[in-house]
Design a protein around this motif. Structure first.
Motif, PDB file in Angstrom:
ATOM      1  N   SER A 150       0.823  -1.205   0.000  1.00  0.00           N
ATOM      2  CA  SER A 150       0.000   0.000   0.000  1.00  0.00           C
ATOM      3  C   SER A 150       0.857   1.254   0.000  1.00  0.00           C
ATOM      4  CB  SER A 150      -0.947  -0.005   1.186  1.00  0.00           C
ATOM      5  OG  SER A 150      -0.227  -0.080   2.388  1.00  0.00           O
ATOM      6  N   GLY A 151       2.179   1.078  -0.109  1.00  0.00           N
ATOM      7  CA  GLY A 151       3.032   2.255  -0.247  1.00  0.00           C
ATOM      8  C   GLY A 151       3.494   2.851   1.064  1.00  0.00           C
ATOM      9  N   ALA A 152       3.110   2.238   2.194  1.00  0.00           N
ATOM     10  CA  ALA A 152       3.565   2.762   3.476  1.00  0.00           C
ATOM     11  C   ALA A 152       4.979   2.251   3.748  1.00  0.00           C
ATOM     12  CB  ALA A 152       2.619   2.327   4.581  1.00  0.00           C
ATOM     13  N   SER A 153       5.744   3.026   4.493  1.00  0.00           N
ATOM     14  CA  SER A 153       7.108   2.624   4.796  1.00  0.00           C
ATOM     15  C   SER A 153       7.113   1.524   5.841  1.00  0.00           C
ATOM     16  CB  SER A 153       7.897   3.831   5.302  1.00  0.00           C
ATOM     17  OG  SER A 153       8.940   3.394   6.139  1.00  0.00           O
ATOM     18  N   ILE A 154       7.817   0.434   5.533  1.00  0.00           N
ATOM     19  CA  ILE A 154       7.852  -0.686   6.478  1.00  0.00           C
ATOM     20  C   ILE A 154       8.597  -0.288   7.743  1.00  0.00           C
ATOM     21  CG2 ILE A 154       8.751  -3.016   6.837  1.00  0.00           C
ATOM     22  CD1 ILE A 154       8.178  -3.594   3.929  1.00  0.00           C
ATOM     23  N   ALA A 155       9.671   0.514   7.574  1.00  0.00           N
ATOM     24  CA  ALA A 155      10.446   0.933   8.742  1.00  0.00           C
ATOM     25  C   ALA A 155       9.559   1.709   9.714  1.00  0.00           C
ATOM     26  CB  ALA A 155      11.628   1.785   8.295  1.00  0.00           C
ATOM     27  N   ASP A 156       8.743   2.614   9.180  1.00  0.00           N
ATOM     28  CA  ASP A 156       7.850   3.384  10.048  1.00  0.00           C
ATOM     29  C   ASP A 156       6.904   2.461  10.797  1.00  0.00           C
ATOM     30  OD1 ASP A 156       9.010   5.642   9.229  1.00  0.00           O
ATOM     31  OD2 ASP A 156       7.371   6.351   7.950  1.00  0.00           O
ATOM     32  N   GLU A 157       6.385   1.498  10.052  1.00  0.00           N
ATOM     33  CA  GLU A 157       5.412   0.601  10.667  1.00  0.00           C
ATOM     34  C   GLU A 157       6.076  -0.213  11.776  1.00  0.00           C
ATOM     35  OE1 GLU A 157       2.845  -1.027   7.824  1.00  0.00           O
ATOM     36  OE2 GLU A 157       1.638  -2.088   9.313  1.00  0.00           O
ATOM     37  N   LEU A 158       7.320  -0.649  11.527  1.00  0.00           N
ATOM     38  CA  LEU A 158       8.040  -1.399  12.560  1.00  0.00           C
ATOM     39  C   LEU A 158       8.246  -0.528  13.799  1.00  0.00           C
ATOM     40  CD1 LEU A 158      10.779  -3.275  10.522  1.00  0.00           C
ATOM     41  CD2 LEU A 158       8.845  -4.271  11.727  1.00  0.00           C
ATOM     42  N   LEU A 159       8.663   0.704  13.572  1.00  0.00           N
ATOM     43  CA  LEU A 159       8.905   1.610  14.688  1.00  0.00           C
ATOM     44  C   LEU A 159       7.631   1.853  15.488  1.00  0.00           C
ATOM     45  CD1 LEU A 159      11.347   4.331  13.389  1.00  0.00           C
ATOM     46  CD2 LEU A 159      11.651   2.728  15.270  1.00  0.00           C
ATOM     47  N   GLN A 160       6.525   1.826  14.785  1.00  0.00           N
ATOM     48  CA  GLN A 160       5.262   2.060  15.469  1.00  0.00           C
ATOM     49  C   GLN A 160       4.820   0.825  16.250  1.00  0.00           C
ATOM     50  OE1 GLN A 160       1.862   2.095  13.005  1.00  0.00           O
ATOM     51  NE2 GLN A 160       0.573   3.103  14.509  1.00  0.00           N
ATOM     52  N   ARG A 161       5.042  -0.349  15.662  1.00  0.00           N
ATOM     53  CA  ARG A 161       4.469  -1.549  16.248  1.00  0.00           C
ATOM     54  C   ARG A 161       5.361  -2.202  17.304  1.00  0.00           C
ATOM     55  NH1 ARG A 161       0.339  -4.421  13.276  1.00  0.00           N
ATOM     56  NH2 ARG A 161      -0.567  -3.091  11.696  1.00  0.00           N
ATOM     57  N   TYR A 162       6.685  -2.146  17.113  1.00  0.00           N
ATOM     58  CA  TYR A 162       7.530  -2.884  18.046  1.00  0.00           C
ATOM     59  C   TYR A 162       7.403  -2.450  19.492  1.00  0.00           C
ATOM     60  CZ  TYR A 162       9.672  -6.722  15.799  1.00  0.00           C
ATOM     61  OH  TYR A 162       9.846  -7.943  15.231  1.00  0.00           O
ATOM     62  N   PRO A 163       7.405  -1.140  19.753  1.00  0.00           N
ATOM     63  CA  PRO A 163       7.276  -0.738  21.163  1.00  0.00           C
ATOM     64  C   PRO A 163       6.014  -1.312  21.810  1.00  0.00           C
ATOM     65  CG  PRO A 163       7.889   1.121  19.814  1.00  0.00           C
ATOM     66  CD  PRO A 163       7.582   0.005  18.871  1.00  0.00           C
ATOM     67  N   THR A 164       4.912  -1.251  21.102  1.00  0.00           N
ATOM     68  CA  THR A 164       3.661  -1.789  21.644  1.00  0.00           C
ATOM     69  C   THR A 164       3.805  -3.276  21.940  1.00  0.00           C
ATOM     70  OG1 THR A 164       2.627  -0.267  20.117  1.00  0.00           O
ATOM     71  CG2 THR A 164       1.188  -1.802  21.255  1.00  0.00           C
ATOM     72  N   THR A 165       4.348  -3.990  20.970  1.00  0.00           N
ATOM     73  CA  THR A 165       4.510  -5.427  21.146  1.00  0.00           C
ATOM     74  C   THR A 165       5.438  -5.747  22.315  1.00  0.00           C
ATOM     75  OG1 THR A 165       4.075  -5.877  18.844  1.00  0.00           O
ATOM     76  CG2 THR A 165       5.359  -7.494  20.023  1.00  0.00           C
ATOM     77  N   LEU A 166       6.535  -4.972  22.434  1.00  0.00           N
ATOM     78  CA  LEU A 166       7.474  -5.214  23.531  1.00  0.00           C
ATOM     79  C   LEU A 166       6.787  -4.996  24.877  1.00  0.00           C
ATOM     80  CD1 LEU A 166      10.971  -3.809  22.599  1.00  0.00           C
ATOM     81  CD2 LEU A 166      10.350  -6.129  23.222  1.00  0.00           C
ATOM     82  N   GLN A 167       6.024  -3.917  24.967  1.00  0.00           N
ATOM     83  CA  GLN A 167       5.313  -3.649  26.219  1.00  0.00           C
ATOM     84  C   GLN A 167       4.394  -4.807  26.570  1.00  0.00           C
ATOM     85  OE1 GLN A 167       3.469   0.041  25.029  1.00  0.00           O
ATOM     86  NE2 GLN A 167       4.799   1.237  26.362  1.00  0.00           N
ATOM     87  N   LEU A 168       3.620  -5.224  25.565  1.00  0.00           N
ATOM     88  CA  LEU A 168       2.669  -6.307  25.794  1.00  0.00           C
ATOM     89  C   LEU A 168       3.394  -7.579  26.224  1.00  0.00           C
ATOM     90  CD1 LEU A 168      -0.264  -7.331  25.538  1.00  0.00           C
ATOM     91  CD2 LEU A 168       0.240  -7.915  23.180  1.00  0.00           C
ATOM     92  N   THR A 169       4.502  -7.895  25.531  1.00  0.00           N
ATOM     93  CA  THR A 169       5.229  -9.116  25.834  1.00  0.00           C
ATOM     94  C   THR A 169       5.810  -9.091  27.241  1.00  0.00           C
ATOM     95  OG1 THR A 169       5.829  -9.226  23.510  1.00  0.00           O
ATOM     96  CG2 THR A 169       7.041 -10.636  25.007  1.00  0.00           C
ATOM     97  N   VAL A 170       6.429  -7.977  27.592  1.00  0.00           N
ATOM     98  CA  VAL A 170       7.041  -7.902  28.914  1.00  0.00           C
ATOM     99  C   VAL A 170       5.970  -8.012  30.001  1.00  0.00           C
ATOM    100  CG1 VAL A 170       8.297  -6.398  30.472  1.00  0.00           C
ATOM    101  CG2 VAL A 170       9.053  -6.639  28.128  1.00  0.00           C
ATOM    102  N   LEU A 171       4.856  -7.344  29.802  1.00  0.00           N
ATOM    103  CA  LEU A 171       3.765  -7.468  30.775  1.00  0.00           C
ATOM    104  C   LEU A 171       3.306  -8.922  30.891  1.00  0.00           C
ATOM    105  CD1 LEU A 171       1.517  -4.337  30.086  1.00  0.00           C
ATOM    106  CD2 LEU A 171       2.863  -4.836  32.124  1.00  0.00           C
ATOM    107  N   ALA A 172       3.159  -9.578  29.742  1.00  0.00           N
ATOM    108  CA  ALA A 172       2.692 -10.961  29.758  1.00  0.00           C
ATOM    109  C   ALA A 172       3.697 -11.859  30.471  1.00  0.00           C
ATOM    110  CB  ALA A 172       2.464 -11.452  28.334  1.00  0.00           C
ATOM    111  N   ILE A 173       4.992 -11.623  30.221  1.00  0.00           N
ATOM    112  CA  ILE A 173       6.034 -12.415  30.884  1.00  0.00           C
ATOM    113  C   ILE A 173       5.958 -12.197  32.399  1.00  0.00           C
ATOM    114  CG2 ILE A 173       8.525 -12.626  31.206  1.00  0.00           C
ATOM    115  CD1 ILE A 173       8.099 -13.751  28.611  1.00  0.00           C
ATOM    116  N   LEU A 174       5.775 -10.942  32.781  1.00  0.00           N
ATOM    117  CA  LEU A 174       5.650 -10.656  34.209  1.00  0.00           C
ATOM    118  C   LEU A 174       4.506 -11.465  34.807  1.00  0.00           C
ATOM    119  CD1 LEU A 174       6.196  -6.813  34.674  1.00  0.00           C
ATOM    120  CD2 LEU A 174       7.568  -8.714  35.531  1.00  0.00           C
ATOM    121  N   VAL A 175       3.355 -11.444  34.109  1.00  0.00           N
ATOM    122  CA  VAL A 175       2.197 -12.178  34.604  1.00  0.00           C
ATOM    123  C   VAL A 175       2.542 -13.647  34.768  1.00  0.00           C
ATOM    124  CG1 VAL A 175      -0.108 -12.995  33.982  1.00  0.00           C
ATOM    125  CG2 VAL A 175       0.492 -10.587  33.682  1.00  0.00           C
TER     126      VAL A 175
END
Lengths: 328, 306, 547
Positions: free
Chosen positions: B83-108
């Motif tokens: 769709s013409g969106a930059s993959i790097a931008d999308e990674l930068l947007q998504r990784y922090p969210t995923t990391l937060q979710l993962t770390v919280l889940a690991i804590l649980v």
């Protein structure tokens, strides 16, 4: 003194019982355990274990459940005479009643008949995949952990590579490369699903095995065995495996249920088991949209799945306890 | 120790190359023309298909396409989605969210899992043991989408304790993290229990008890530590799984995470998107597992990294 | 051994990861239900392509573009009939050359005026082979389309200069507010097409940087594009100088992007989302949405039509006898499936044209689309029957499994044919097999109208060699009738010929009509006057907020 084993085990295979059937892990362990200190007559660990197991209620209950499930998988006709493929849309999603104990599913098929007939595919997928990954994972993990150094580096990095591939991607590729079409026999379809799940599923077992092997191989009895000139395969099979297998057994018995559920996800995506195969997984994924309106569609296949998983875990626990030399 | 770390970092290079190639080749080999479905139930204009095919190097032989892709990647060009969106931008947007979710889940899973495992292991065969067994298993045998939906409807829609879907705040990730972590809870609890049970029978524990140490101290200091190795291994491996495998939970709670990106990438046959997302995932996973291997030595002093 | 170093390592890792997470993302832009009271949130999805009208052919980007752009004609949200919007008048004498005169006073959101060139240049750009747009085929009827196509080399790069012309000869600017369109052959319903997304005008700034435009489109419509944060939302605000007759009542709209229907629906229930144009199955089953939403829902018949197509005779010759196809059609209990599987979100079809099309005729398919067990069996008995299992294929990435299963059970029960539901992993794989004529048996086909006309439901699907003629149907009489219809001097006369052509299909049954889609939309207590158009989009011009 941090050795996790009792001193009597430092000397390996004090009394080998000749003529024991080779090959089975239990048997191997049995030989090492060998002439116990509790009885004067040399007796195998397997014999001891079996005696213990027969008196263990956990074992008896779980074994009974598994027997029933296996019978259900083998001869579904014993449990129901209804045809799981005779469906009438007019009965769609009707709740349980006298005529249909488990109610009807979306297509108006009898849920009881479908649950009974679904046992075969679901249990096959779960058991075969678990066996496959436990075997492959254990071998890889054991070699990596035991040899260390380059072998470890190579195998561990290989494991990493496989681990990194998303399960879904791998499964889609495997199943898309070998698509099932009209007329593919059911066993082939099931085999493909087992392969798809197993190809990427063994990595955690390998890592678990490697970590415990690294821990166990430092133990005195292993050092002693090596000192006595035991070969690698002998040390691995008789001394390390029995003491390192516990985490893998724990993981395997639980992951069995996860595979059954995963199979559902694959079916849902249109690449897993397909009609005319009936499975719990298919039923569970179909029930998803009707969670609020018709919970019975999820409840029954879900309950069977839970009971199966529970039975395998209990069995795994009991067997492991009985065979584990350290728990005696 | 230092040499070991350097060695391991060096080994990451072939793993990353191997994995990216593997992924790229896999997405590549997906059957079906990725642009065939772009126009729904009717065929697309040939010009369009030709242009897109050329733009994403799909008509070159696999090794060449892969090299072109890696070349771009090394110069920092992650490419674009269809769709013409930059993959790097999308990674930068998504990784922090995923990391937060993962770390919280690991804590649980670690906090609750270890606690439950200790409870069960110290009272083996007792009521608590069975309660832990049954409750963690029930959670495992419920498909995650059911668990997620139930949690969302109950705690989000009906009770209003948590946001129904993700609104970008850390708090809105708590409920999804509990759902995600609860799946691995059973593994952690069972692993802790199994190891604890074994270790409790060992001589050093008997010695410790004979010395007159309290039970709590024996379990807390001596036994638990020795029981943590498989748990740490599992959590390390699980970290990777949680990072990429949260597709379902991400969908239910509308979390813009990496799992979803990979899933959509696979569906759309977007090799570049999938490879980029997975590559970063692999890197994180490798580093976490290097830490895990280092932790072995910390937990169990008998293990030495030469 | 002291405990602290270990613990600190672990905690350090956790803290680091959380910190990494916190600083990178996590701004709270996706607020619930808008921050201004007069802004509505609408369920959106991830666009498959950038926001360029010529490249948008799916709902995720199309929904938004339709709010950002105005067109020559505007389709009535209720009946889909076109009325002039930017066009002041559209005239023709021979259905071949059309003169279009623009209304005065239209401006783009960047302030530049809308002129005849805004349309002519945009259409030429969209049709030009070198630009390889998704929607280029919409311009095929215009004279000179073939000359601008050009060729691509083996690597897929456009060969410079291979196109005979840069612009279509059929488009001519007369003056600032007038242009003419010449078609290759007469087409009485040409005006009907002009409200489709592909025919949007474009401002000068587009040609300077089409890619930048695709991230931030500038249109002429009631709403201007404010921002697009991928995977989060698209924000629109009312354009104060909008020249249309009906001005929006709201200050803006936020399209919140959801990957998952159930997530959106749960937000809707919690009043955190205002409008959801299509409720999910989980809400429709057992009319649950009526309990959840009270009367805050709307039902809307739309121009989406679903069929089962038979593989071409060259691929699978088992259905050459039309009576087999008719018997299969009669063995499907459409009303029962619509009720049980779709919970009313479909209406049974008995023809090949959607009821939302003006001039639609009821019952073109006759008895062949009515469930009749005995008639089906009798008709099937007259034929040689079908040998072997019969696949009914579908793509598993959409919600098709349930109805395919049900249809197969019907066919199986009624005719005793072993019908096997056969999923394909995704639409790409599925369509690939169909397009390459490799798929045997039967397969699902769907058609979403481009504009509400009889022609759009017949010609692209059943004319010989047409683009969506997946079953390679060919019938000279049908072709003759539709070409006469296109050339008819009045729209009424054309319509009558199209209806005749449709009735021919019943005898051949090239595709089995199943049902038409009915949209069931829901909205929150925050909004009122919600309308859904025949194109399944939200009519933002009518929406009001309640507080």
């Amino acid at each position: 003194m941090h050795s996790p084993v009792a001193p009597d085990q430092i000397v390996p295979s004090a009394a080998h019982v000749p003529g024991r059937p080779p090959g089975r892990a239990g048997g191997q362990r049995g030989r090492r355990r060998g002439g116990g200190h509790r009885a004067a007559v040399p007796r195998s660990l397997a014999g001891d274990a079996w005696r213990d197991l027969r008196r263990s209620p956990v074992f008896l209950v779980s074994a009974a459940i598994i027997l029933v499930l296996v019978a259900m998988a083998a001869v579904p006709g014993l449990f129901t005479s209804a045809d799981p493929r005779a469906c009438d849309l007019a009965n769609s999603r009707l709740p349980p009643s006298g005529s249909a104990w488990f109610g009807y599913d979306l297509q108006g098929c009898d849920m009881y008949a479908r649950t009974v007939h679904g046992a075969r595919a679901s249990i096959l997928v779960g058991v075969l995949t678990t066996l496959g990954i436990a075997l492959v994972g254990s071998v890889v993990g054991m070699f990596a952990g035991y040899h260390g150094g380059r072998v470890d580096a190579l195998l561990s990095r290989l494991t990493d590579m496989f681990f990194a591939v998303p399960m879904l991607l791998g499964a889609i590729i495997v199943l898309a490369t070998f698509p099932s079409t009209v007329g593919t026999p059911a066993w082939q379809t099931i085999g493909k699903v087992v392969m798809a799940l197993g190809v990427l599923g063994w990595t955690t077992v390998a890592r678990l095995m490697r970590s415990t092997v690294i821990q166990v191989k430092q133990a005195d009895y292993v050092q002693a065995a090596r000192g006595l000139g035991a070969g690698t395969s002998r040390i691995l099979l008789r001394h390390i495996l029995p003491n390192a297998v516990a985490p893998v057994v724990v993981y395997s018995t639980i992951i069995l249920g996860v595979f059954v559920v995963l199979e559902a996800t694959l079916s849902f995506l249109g690449i897993g088991l397909q009609a005319p195969v009936i499975s719990w997984g298919i039923a569970i994924s179909e029930a998803r949209a009707y969670l609020r309106q018709s919970p019975h569609m999820l409840l029954f296949p879900g309950a069977f799945l839970s009971v199966t998983v529970l039975a395998f875990i209990m069995l795994g626990d009991a067997v492991r306890d009985a065979f584990d030399p350290r728990l005696r | 120790m230092g040499r070991y770390v350097v060695q391991r970092l060096g080994q990451m290079v072939p793993v990353v190359i191997g994995t990216t190639f593997l992924i790229y080749a896999l997405v590549w080999s997906l059957p079906g023309d990725p642009f065939a479905a772009k126009c729904g139930d009717r065929p697309c204009p040939q010009n369009y298909i030709d242009r897109m095919t050329a733009e994403y190097n799909l008509d070159d032989p696999l090794p060449l396409a892969y090299l072109q892709y890696m070349g771009n990647l090394l110069t920092g060009d992650f490419g674009q989605t269809f769709s013409g969106a930059s993959i790097a931008d999308e990674l930068l947007q998504r990784y922090p969210t995923t990391l937060q979710l993962t770390v919280l889940a690991i804590l649980v899973e670690v906090v609750i899992g270890v606690a439950a495992g200790v409870l069960a292991g110290t009272r083996r065969g007792g009521f608590l043991d069975n309660l832990v067994l049954v409750s963690t298993l029930v959670v495992v045998s419920i498909p995650v989408f059911v668990l997620g939906l139930l949690a969302q409807i109950t705690f989000g829609v009906r009770l209003g304790w948590f946001p129904v879907t993700s609104d970008g705040t850390l708090f809105s990730l708590v409920l999804p993290a509990i759902v995600l972590g609860s799946l691995s809870l059973a593994f952690v609890a069972r692993l802790v229990r199994a190891n604890l049970v074994e270790n409790l029978r060992t001589d050093y524990v008997r010695t410790a008890i004979a010395k007159g140490l309290t039970r709590q101290r024996v379990i807390g200091v001596h036994t638990l530590r020795n029981s943590l190795i498989p748990v740490v291994t599992f959590v390390g491996a699980d970290f990777g799984g949680l990072l990429g495998g949260a597709v379902v939970v991400e969908g239910i709670f509308n979390i813009p995470g990496v799992g979803n990106m990979i899933f959509r990438g696979i569906n759309a046959h977007e090799g570049a998107t999938v490879t980029a997302a997975v590559t970063v995932l692999v890197l994180v996973f490798l580093i976490v597992n290097l830490l895990v291997d280092l932790l072995y030595a910390v937990i169990d002093p008998r293990i030495r990294h030469a | 051994m002291p405990v602290s170093p270990r613990r600190s390592v672990l905690l350090g890792t956790v803290a680091l990861a959380l910190a990494l997470g916190a600083c990178g993302g996590g701004d709270d832009s996706g607020d619930a239900a808008g921050e201004s009271d007069n802004v509505v949130t609408v369920r959106g999805c991830n666009p498959q392509a950038a926001f360029v009208p010529a490249n948008s052919n799916e709902v995720c980007s199309g929904d938004i573009l339709d709010q950002v752009f105005s067109f020559l004609v505007r389709y009535d949200p209720e009946n889909g009939q076109p009325s002039n919007e930017i066009a002041e008048e559209i005239t023709t004498d021979d259905n071949l050359t059309w003169t279009i005169r623009l209304e005065d006073g239209w401006t783009f959101h960047d302030g530049s005026p809308v002129t005849a060139s805004s349309f002519v240049d945009a259409w030429n750009w969209a049709a030009l082979g070198a630009n390889a747009t998704l929607n280029s085929y919409f311009f095929e009827p215009i004279q000179g389309y073939a000359e601008v196509q050009g060729e691509f080399d083996e690597e897929g790069n456009f060969i410079e200069g291979s196109a005979a012309a840069e612009t279509m000869s059929g488009l001519e600017v007369v003056d600032d507010r007038t242009f003419t369109v010449t078609l290759t052959q007469p087409e009485s319903q040409f005006r009907m097409r002009l409200g489709y997304t592909a025919f949007a005008p474009l401002p000068e700034s587009f040609y300077e940087d089409p890619e930048a435009f695709g991230q931030h489109p500038i249109g002429t419509g009631p709403f201007q594009f404010d921002s697009w944060e991928p995977n989060i939302d698209v924000r629109l605000s009312a354009y104060p100088d909008y020249n249309g007759e009906v001005k929006p009542n709201i200050d803006g709209a936020i399209y919140r992007i959801y990957e998952n229907d159930d997530a959106a629906y749960n937000d809707l229930q919690a009043d955190q989302l205002d409008i959801m144009p299509l409720l999910p199955t989980s809400a429709l089953a057992g009319d649950t949405y009526r309990i959840d939403l009270g009367d805050r829902f709307i039902e809307r018949p739309t121009g989406v039509f679903e069929t089962i197509t038979f593989a071409p005779s060259t691929v699978d010759d088992r259905f050459d006898d039309p009576r087999i196809r008719q018997a299969i059609s009669m063995s499907i209990d459409r009303p029962e499936i619509v009720e049980q599987i779709f919970s009313g979100a479909r209406t049974p079809a008995n023809g090949w044209v959607s009821p939302v099309v003006p001039g639609f005729q009821d019952g073109a398919c006759g008895d062949f689309c009515t469930y009749n067990e005995t008639a089906a069996q009798a008709l099937y008995a007259e034929t040689d029957g079908i040998e072997g299992p019969l696949a009914l294929s579908y793509n598993a990435d959409s919600d098709h499994k349930a109805w395919v299963d049900a249809v197969c059970i019907d066919i199986n029960t009624t005719l005793g044919i072993e019908c096997v539901p056969t999923p394909f992993v995704d639409l790409a794989t599925f369509r690939d097999q169909i397009t390459n004529r490799q798929m045997g048996g039967m397969f699902r086909t769907g058609w979403q109208m481009d504009y509400p006309s009889l022609e759009n439901f017949l010609v692209p699907i059943f004319a010989t060699g047409a683009s969506a003629n997946d079953g390679d149907y060919t019938n000279d009489d049908f072709d003759e009738l539709v070409s006469q219809a296109a050339a008819a001097s009045t729209a009424e006369e054309g319509a009558e010929l199209y209806l005749q052509a449709e009735r021919l299909l019943a005898a051949d049954m090239p595709a089995i009509p199943l049902w038409h889609r009915v949209n069931i939309a829901g909205y929150s207590s925050h909004v009122d006057n919600v309308r859904i158009t025949v194109f399944q989009t939200v009519d933002l011009l009518s929406v009001t907020t309640t507080d």
